[in-house]
Scaffold this motif. Sequence first.
Motif, PDB file in Angstrom:
ATOM      1  N   GLU A 183       0.789  -1.047  -0.222  1.00 44.60           N
ATOM      2  CA  GLU A 183      -0.156   0.323   0.261  1.00 44.60           C
ATOM      3  C   GLU A 183       0.411   0.624  -0.328  1.00 44.60           C
ATOM      4  N   VAL A 184       0.601   2.312  -1.318  1.00 41.31           N
ATOM      5  CA  VAL A 184       1.727   2.792  -1.342  1.00 41.31           C
ATOM      6  C   VAL A 184       0.953   4.442  -0.449  1.00 41.31           C
ATOM      7  N   LEU A 230       8.391   5.878  -1.325  1.00 40.28           N
ATOM      8  CA  LEU A 230       6.935   5.814  -1.453  1.00 40.28           C
ATOM      9  C   LEU A 230       5.931   5.807  -0.885  1.00 40.28           C
ATOM     10  N   GLY A 231       6.165   5.707   0.618  1.00 40.40           N
ATOM     11  CA  GLY A 231       4.932   6.422   1.567  1.00 40.40           C
ATOM     12  C   GLY A 231       4.655   4.565   2.157  1.00 40.40           C
ATOM     13  N   LEU A 243       7.073  -0.991   8.572  1.00 40.22           N
ATOM     14  CA  LEU A 243       6.919  -1.699   9.884  1.00 40.22           C
ATOM     15  C   LEU A 243       6.153  -2.974   9.167  1.00 40.22           C
ATOM     16  N   SER A 244       4.823  -2.858   7.842  1.00 37.50           N
ATOM     17  CA  SER A 244       4.509  -3.962   7.306  1.00 37.50           C
ATOM     18  C   SER A 244       5.264  -4.341   6.116  1.00 37.50           C
ATOM     19  N   ARG A 245       6.379  -3.639   5.413  1.00 37.95           N
ATOM     20  CA  ARG A 245       6.883  -4.370   4.526  1.00 37.95           C
ATOM     21  C   ARG A 245       8.176  -5.366   5.499  1.00 37.95           C
TER      22      ARG A 245
END
Length: 290
Positions: free
Chosen positions: A55-56, A77-78, A82-84
């Motif tokens: 998600e960007v 890219l914003g 943490l999620s990545r």
Amino acid sequence: MTTAEITATPAPLVRGRTLRRLRRNPLGVVGGVLLLIVVVAGAFAPLLAPYPPTEVHFATPFQQPATVGFALGTDDLGRDVLSRVLYGIQASLEVGLLAVLVAVVVGVPLGLLAGYWRWVDAVVSRLADLMLAFPALVLAVGLAAINGGGLANAAVALGVAQIPTMIRVVRAETLRLKESEFVLAAHTMHAGPSRILGQHILPNALSAIIVQATVIMPTAVLGEAILSFLGLGIQPPNPSLGIMLSDAQQYLFRTPWPGIFPGVALGLICLGFNLFGDALRDALDPRSGS
């Protein structure tokens, strides 16, 4: 303690002794805690991640860590770091497990056969020596370049690169065990080769196989990061620790955190497996104290 006595020891006693030795090893406990953290982070990534990994958020690039809504900040890219990282850990563990599976499924039978029959050894050992002539990472890069990118192809390439090492470990254990008293006794009872290998040699070689698997796992995790960094592993926009490091290198001096956090995650995974693997090797060694 002889090999025959080890074989006669009930499995629950062996497991209890191994657990006691692991608990008494401080580095093993640290490694186990690190592994527990990374396994939980990877297994429950969909529940722990605050955003989808792809998600960007174009309005919030390069957010600092501890920013409201972005605990570890955002990348160029914003996307939430943490999620990545959580999904990257999950991908790393999947590749590592698949690589171990490939090495075990192919390497263990070949090692058993090579150690038991000399004529098979002449062929298998020469093949293993040929593969070992190339560094494992170079071999994995070549295989990945041939097969193309993707998680499965990266795992297969890394697993194939570790097959000769697994063959050597299992072959050495087979050569040692086939001269043991319980194997010689099985010969006198006219047990066939398949029964001797499957019921006598393989169970007693499991400790060496398990320890070798804990060596292959961090090697495969690091190898996946390198392949993804080079564009030969997991492909964007799918998350990978190696891809995150590759994307972050051009902004490293301006905003280092998108590269620091995946690097720390890689270090924790490899450190956890190495510490736990060393402790497990000592705990499974019958010559060490109870």
